[in-house]
Design an enzyme around this catalytic site. Structure first.
Site, PDB file in Angstrom:
ATOM      1  N   ASN A 107       2.961   8.984   4.496  1.00 35.55           N
ATOM      2  CA  ASN A 107       1.313   8.495   5.037  1.00 35.55           C
ATOM      3  C   ASN A 107       0.262   9.394   4.106  1.00 35.55           C
ATOM      4  O   ASN A 107       0.548  10.519   3.568  1.00 35.55           O
ATOM      5  CB  ASN A 107       1.051   8.936   6.414  1.00 35.55           C
ATOM      6  CG  ASN A 107      -0.143   8.531   6.768  1.00 35.55           C
ATOM      7  OD1 ASN A 107      -0.666   7.493   6.598  1.00 35.55           O
ATOM      8  ND2 ASN A 107      -1.103   9.528   7.452  1.00 35.55           N
ATOM      9  N   HIS A 109      -3.696  10.438   3.997  1.00 36.56           N
ATOM     10  CA  HIS A 109      -4.544  10.708   5.061  1.00 36.56           C
ATOM     11  C   HIS A 109      -5.672  11.120   4.272  1.00 36.56           C
ATOM     12  O   HIS A 109      -5.557  12.285   3.243  1.00 36.56           O
ATOM     13  CB  HIS A 109      -4.157  11.720   6.062  1.00 36.56           C
ATOM     14  CG  HIS A 109      -5.136  11.999   7.290  1.00 36.56           C
ATOM     15  ND1 HIS A 109      -5.489  11.165   7.926  1.00 36.56           N
ATOM     16  CD2 HIS A 109      -6.016  12.872   7.200  1.00 36.56           C
ATOM     17  CE1 HIS A 109      -6.369  11.444   9.017  1.00 36.56           C
ATOM     18  NE2 HIS A 109      -6.721  12.715   8.448  1.00 36.56           N
TER      19      HIS A 109
HETATM   20  C1  GAR Z   1      -7.779   5.618   3.107  1.00 36.91           C
HETATM   21  O1  GAR Z   1      -8.895   6.502   3.008  1.00 36.91           O
HETATM   22  C2  GAR Z   1      -6.611   6.203   3.902  1.00 36.91           C
HETATM   23  O2  GAR Z   1      -6.422   7.407   3.406  1.00 36.91           O
HETATM   24  C3  GAR Z   1      -7.097   6.112   5.311  1.00 36.91           C
HETATM   25  O3  GAR Z   1      -7.884   4.798   5.393  1.00 36.91           O
HETATM   26  C4  GAR Z   1      -7.981   4.430   4.107  1.00 36.91           C
HETATM   27  C5  GAR Z   1      -7.344   3.051   3.745  1.00 36.91           C
HETATM   28  O4  GAR Z   1      -7.941   2.352   2.670  1.00 36.91           O
HETATM   29  N1  GAR Z   1      -5.965   6.370   6.287  1.00 36.91           N
HETATM   30  C6  GAR Z   1      -6.485   6.916   7.340  1.00 36.91           C
HETATM   31  O5  GAR Z   1      -7.265   7.340   7.915  1.00 36.91           O
HETATM   32  C7  GAR Z   1      -4.737   6.955   8.284  1.00 36.91           C
HETATM   33  N2  GAR Z   1      -5.272   7.899   9.253  1.00 36.91           N
HETATM   34  P1  GAR Z   1      -7.395   1.221   1.568  1.00 36.91           P
HETATM   35  O6  GAR Z   1      -6.798   0.304   2.693  1.00 36.91           O
HETATM   36  O7  GAR Z   1      -8.382   0.833   1.050  1.00 36.91           O
HETATM   37  O8  GAR Z   1      -6.029   1.975   0.956  1.00 36.91           O
END
Ligand code: GAR
Length: 192
Positions: A107, A109
């Site tokens: 994952n 984060h």
């Molecule tokens: C990213 O910043 C990722 O790290 C975060 O959501 C965003 C998705 O962006 N993930 C989390 O918060 C998981 N807990 P994306 O859809 O443009 O890749």
């Protein structure tokens, strides 16, 4: 060649970074499918553009959790999955999947875990909390997924500065830019 399956819930810019790295040969693997947690998300559009199979799997569409898990496992099996990458995936991965794919689920984060991880810390909530606490640095982390949210072993992290003029949006953008480099690099290290 390894087969990657990506899970996403939103715009899928991290998914796109993986697609680009595969197409440019930086990751020596195939992306065999995308699992989306809701319909209409941009990640699905990106998959279609690159001829990647998709499934939209929503737990509430199933009568039981077991039925959802079975469908998820069947899909992963059909795609001959070697590595599962959660790229902006906001649902918990069922235990049955983690048991079937031990140390094969990672994952990304948007914080320097173990800080700002766990339930409630996702997307812009993370960056707002970092700013509210006056942190001087933030960043992103790729880690193995375990049953506890954001608590699995850390594989790699990248730091970014927090600037006095930042709001959640500017900080998110600075972190995201690094996510797009970190995630493909970690995947390449795992599969190449
Ligand atoms: C990213 O910043 C990722 O790290 C975060 O959501 C965003 C998705 O962006 N993930 C989390 O918060 C998981 N807990 P994306 O859809 O443009 O890749």
């Amino acid at each position: 060649m390894n087969h990657i399956v990506v899970f996403a819930s939103g715009s899928g810019t991290n998914f796109q970074a993986i697609i680009d790295a595969v197409e440019e040969g930086r990751i020596e693997a195939r992306i065999n499918g995308l699992i989306a947690s809701k319909p209409g998300i941009q990640a699905l559009e990106r998959a279609r553009k690159h001829n990647i199979d998709t499934e939209v799997l929503i737990p509430s569409d199933f009568d039981t959790l077991a039925a959802y898990e079975t469908k998820l496992l069947q899909t992963l099996e059909r795609w001959d999955t070697d590595l599962i990458v959660l790229a902006g995936y906001m649902l918990k991965v069922p235990t049955a999947v983690l048991e079937q794919y031990p140390e094969k689920v990672i994952n990304i984060h948007p914080s320097l875990l173990p800080k700002y991880g766990g339930k409630g810390f996702y997307g812009s909530n993370v960056h707002e909390a970092v700013l509210a606490n006056g942190e001087k640095e933030s960043g992103c982390t790729v880690h193995y997924v375990t049953e506890q949210y954001d608590e699995g072993p850390i594989i790699d992290q990248v730091k970014v500065p927090v600037r006095e003029t930042d709001d959640a949006e500017t900080l998110a953008a600075r972190v995201l830019e690094q996510e797009h480099k970190l995630l493909p690099r970690v995947i390449a290290d795992l599969v190449n």
